[in-house]
Design a protein around this motif. Structure first.
Motif, PDB file in Angstrom:
ATOM      1  N   ARG A 114    -101.305   8.411 -64.971  1.00 53.36           N
ATOM      2  CA  ARG A 114    -101.758   8.987 -63.699  1.00 53.36           C
ATOM      3  C   ARG A 114    -102.880  10.003 -63.938  1.00 53.36           C
ATOM      4  O   ARG A 114    -103.854  10.044 -63.202  1.00 53.36           O
ATOM      5  CB  ARG A 114    -100.610   9.670 -62.948  1.00 53.36           C
ATOM      6  N   LEU A 115    -102.725  10.838 -64.964  1.00 50.59           N
ATOM      7  CA  LEU A 115    -103.753  11.839 -65.263  1.00 50.59           C
ATOM      8  C   LEU A 115    -105.066  11.197 -65.691  1.00 50.59           C
ATOM      9  O   LEU A 115    -106.142  11.684 -65.353  1.00 50.59           O
ATOM     10  CB  LEU A 115    -103.262  12.795 -66.360  1.00 50.59           C
ATOM     11  N   MET A 116    -104.976  10.109 -66.434  1.00 46.56           N
ATOM     12  CA  MET A 116    -106.166   9.437 -66.945  1.00 46.56           C
ATOM     13  C   MET A 116    -106.627   8.307 -66.033  1.00 46.56           C
ATOM     14  O   MET A 116    -107.581   7.605 -66.348  1.00 46.56           O
ATOM     15  CB  MET A 116    -105.888   8.868 -68.340  1.00 46.56           C
ATOM     16  N   GLU A 117    -105.951   8.121 -64.913  1.00 49.37           N
ATOM     17  CA  GLU A 117    -106.250   7.056 -63.953  1.00 49.37           C
ATOM     18  C   GLU A 117    -106.313   5.686 -64.636  1.00 49.37           C
ATOM     19  O   GLU A 117    -107.229   4.899 -64.405  1.00 49.37           O
ATOM     20  CB  GLU A 117    -107.532   7.366 -63.193  1.00 49.37           C
ATOM     21  N   ALA A 118    -105.319   5.444 -65.485  1.00 46.96           N
ATOM     22  CA  ALA A 118    -105.214   4.153 -66.165  1.00 46.96           C
ATOM     23  C   ALA A 118    -104.296   3.257 -65.346  1.00 46.96           C
ATOM     24  O   ALA A 118    -103.322   3.711 -64.769  1.00 46.96           O
ATOM     25  CB  ALA A 118    -104.648   4.347 -67.572  1.00 46.96           C
ATOM     26  N   ARG A 119    -104.609   2.000 -65.307  1.00 50.40           N
ATOM     27  CA  ARG A 119    -103.781   1.046 -64.575  1.00 50.40           C
ATOM     28  C   ARG A 119    -102.899   0.304 -65.569  1.00 50.40           C
ATOM     29  O   ARG A 119    -103.291  -0.731 -66.099  1.00 50.40           O
ATOM     30  CB  ARG A 119    -104.658   0.078 -63.801  1.00 50.40           C
ATOM     31  N   THR A 120    -101.744   0.879 -65.824  1.00 44.72           N
ATOM     32  CA  THR A 120    -100.809   0.269 -66.769  1.00 44.72           C
ATOM     33  C   THR A 120     -99.483   0.010 -66.067  1.00 44.72           C
ATOM     34  O   THR A 120     -99.139   0.673 -65.096  1.00 44.72           O
ATOM     35  CB  THR A 120    -100.574   1.181 -67.988  1.00 44.72           C
ATOM     36  N   GLY A 121     -98.750  -0.939 -66.588  1.00 47.65           N
ATOM     37  CA  GLY A 121     -97.448  -1.270 -66.041  1.00 47.65           C
ATOM     38  C   GLY A 121     -96.346  -0.457 -66.690  1.00 47.65           C
ATOM     39  O   GLY A 121     -96.576   0.373 -67.573  1.00 47.65           O
ATOM     40  N   LEU A 122     -95.114  -0.704 -66.274  1.00 52.80           N
ATOM     41  CA  LEU A 122     -93.953   0.036 -66.767  1.00 52.80           C
ATOM     42  C   LEU A 122     -93.802  -0.085 -68.277  1.00 52.80           C
ATOM     43  O   LEU A 122     -93.636   0.914 -68.982  1.00 52.80           O
ATOM     44  CB  LEU A 122     -92.687  -0.452 -66.061  1.00 52.80           C
ATOM     45  N   PHE A 123     -93.878  -1.307 -68.799  1.00 56.69           N
ATOM     46  CA  PHE A 123     -93.716  -1.520 -70.234  1.00 56.69           C
ATOM     47  C   PHE A 123     -94.822  -0.822 -71.026  1.00 56.69           C
ATOM     48  O   PHE A 123     -94.566  -0.182 -72.037  1.00 56.69           O
ATOM     49  CB  PHE A 123     -93.693  -3.023 -70.543  1.00 56.69           C
ATOM     50  N   ALA A 124     -96.049  -0.901 -70.539  1.00 59.82           N
ATOM     51  CA  ALA A 124     -97.175  -0.237 -71.206  1.00 59.82           C
ATOM     52  C   ALA A 124     -97.007   1.279 -71.160  1.00 59.82           C
ATOM     53  O   ALA A 124     -97.319   1.968 -72.131  1.00 59.82           O
ATOM     54  CB  ALA A 124     -98.495  -0.647 -70.565  1.00 59.82           C
ATOM     55  N   ASN A 125     -96.490   1.816 -70.035  1.00 50.03           N
ATOM     56  CA  ASN A 125     -96.243   3.255 -69.939  1.00 50.03           C
ATOM     57  C   ASN A 125     -95.234   3.702 -70.987  1.00 50.03           C
ATOM     58  O   ASN A 125     -95.421   4.730 -71.644  1.00 50.03           O
ATOM     59  CB  ASN A 125     -95.726   3.630 -68.552  1.00 50.03           C
ATOM     60  N   ILE A 126     -94.157   2.945 -71.135  1.00 50.41           N
ATOM     61  CA  ILE A 126     -93.132   3.283 -72.118  1.00 50.41           C
ATOM     62  C   ILE A 126     -93.722   3.264 -73.520  1.00 50.41           C
ATOM     63  O   ILE A 126     -93.528   4.190 -74.311  1.00 50.41           O
ATOM     64  CB  ILE A 126     -91.925   2.331 -72.003  1.00 50.41           C
ATOM     65  N   LEU A 127     -94.487   2.211 -73.828  1.00 52.24           N
ATOM     66  CA  LEU A 127     -95.107   2.124 -75.150  1.00 52.24           C
ATOM     67  C   LEU A 127     -96.107   3.248 -75.390  1.00 52.24           C
ATOM     68  O   LEU A 127     -96.137   3.847 -76.477  1.00 52.24           O
ATOM     69  CB  LEU A 127     -95.804   0.776 -75.327  1.00 52.24           C
ATOM     70  N   LEU A 128     -96.937   3.550 -74.388  1.00 50.91           N
ATOM     71  CA  LEU A 128     -97.901   4.637 -74.523  1.00 50.91           C
ATOM     72  C   LEU A 128     -97.197   5.959 -74.810  1.00 50.91           C
ATOM     73  O   LEU A 128     -97.627   6.725 -75.677  1.00 50.91           O
ATOM     74  CB  LEU A 128     -98.740   4.780 -73.251  1.00 50.91           C
ATOM     75  N   GLY A 129     -96.143   6.233 -74.084  1.00 49.94           N
ATOM     76  CA  GLY A 129     -95.419   7.488 -74.262  1.00 49.94           C
ATOM     77  C   GLY A 129     -94.745   7.586 -75.624  1.00 49.94           C
ATOM     78  O   GLY A 129     -94.845   8.608 -76.305  1.00 49.94           O
ATOM     79  N   ILE A 130     -94.063   6.525 -76.037  1.00 47.95           N
ATOM     80  CA  ILE A 130     -93.350   6.548 -77.316  1.00 47.95           C
ATOM     81  C   ILE A 130     -94.321   6.567 -78.488  1.00 47.95           C
ATOM     82  O   ILE A 130     -94.202   7.392 -79.403  1.00 47.95           O
ATOM     83  CB  ILE A 130     -92.383   5.356 -77.419  1.00 47.95           C
ATOM     84  N   ILE A 131     -95.301   5.679 -78.472  1.00 44.15           N
ATOM     85  CA  ILE A 131     -96.273   5.625 -79.573  1.00 44.15           C
ATOM     86  C   ILE A 131     -97.133   6.891 -79.573  1.00 44.15           C
ATOM     87  O   ILE A 131     -97.441   7.440 -80.629  1.00 44.15           O
ATOM     88  CB  ILE A 131     -97.129   4.354 -79.485  1.00 44.15           C
ATOM     89  N   GLY A 132     -97.506   7.366 -78.391  1.00 46.75           N
ATOM     90  CA  GLY A 132     -98.288   8.596 -78.300  1.00 46.75           C
ATOM     91  C   GLY A 132     -97.542   9.788 -78.874  1.00 46.75           C
ATOM     92  O   GLY A 132     -98.111  10.601 -79.605  1.00 46.75           O
ATOM     93  N   ALA A 133     -96.241   9.896 -78.560  1.00 47.86           N
ATOM     94  CA  ALA A 133     -95.439  10.987 -79.115  1.00 47.86           C
ATOM     95  C   ALA A 133     -95.344  10.869 -80.627  1.00 47.86           C
ATOM     96  O   ALA A 133     -95.461  11.864 -81.352  1.00 47.86           O
ATOM     97  CB  ALA A 133     -94.050  10.983 -78.494  1.00 47.86           C
ATOM     98  N   PHE A 134     -95.163   9.653 -81.112  1.00 48.88           N
ATOM     99  CA  PHE A 134     -95.068   9.436 -82.559  1.00 48.88           C
ATOM    100  C   PHE A 134     -96.367   9.821 -83.263  1.00 48.88           C
ATOM    101  O   PHE A 134     -96.360  10.563 -84.247  1.00 48.88           O
ATOM    102  CB  PHE A 134     -94.721   7.968 -82.837  1.00 48.88           C
TER     103      PHE A 134
END
Length: 80
Positions: free
Chosen positions: A21-41
Motif C-alpha cells: 500500500r505504501l509503495m502502491e504496488a499491485r500484489t496479491g495475498l500470496f505475494a504480500n505474504i512472501l514480500l513480508g517474510i522475505i523482506g523481514a529475513f
C-alpha cells in the motif's frame, strides 16, 4: 519466545500488505505474504551484519518486515 510459523505468516502477510500500500504496488495475498517474510529475513540479515537485532516479537518484526518488503519492492522496480 520466538514467533511461530503461523504467526510469522500472519505478521509477514500484514507487513507485505502495508508495504504494498505504501509503495502502491499491485500484489496479491500470496505475494504480500512472501514480500513480508522475505523482506523481514533480508533486512534482519542486513541489520545483523551491522550489529542491530530486532527483538523477536511481533511488533519489531512487523516493522522490519514492512521496511524489508519496501526494500524488495524498490529493488524490483529498479530492475524492471
Amino acid at each position: 519466545m520466538g514467533l511461530g510459523l503461523i504467526a510469522s505468516i500472519i505478521v509477514g502477510g500484514f507487513a507485505g500488505w502495508i508495504a504494498s500500500r505504501l509503495m502502491e504496488a499491485r500484489t496479491g495475498l500470496f505475494a504480500n505474504i512472501l514480500l513480508g517474510i522475505i523482506g523481514a529475513f533480508v533486512l534482519n540479515l542486513i541489520l545483523s551484519t551491522l550489529g542491530i537485532y530486532a527483538q523477536n516479537s511481533w511488533l519489531p518484526q512487523l516493522v522490519v518486515g514492512v521496511f524489508g518488503a519496501i526494500l524488495l519492492i524498490w529493488v524490483g522496480r529498479r530492475f524492471r
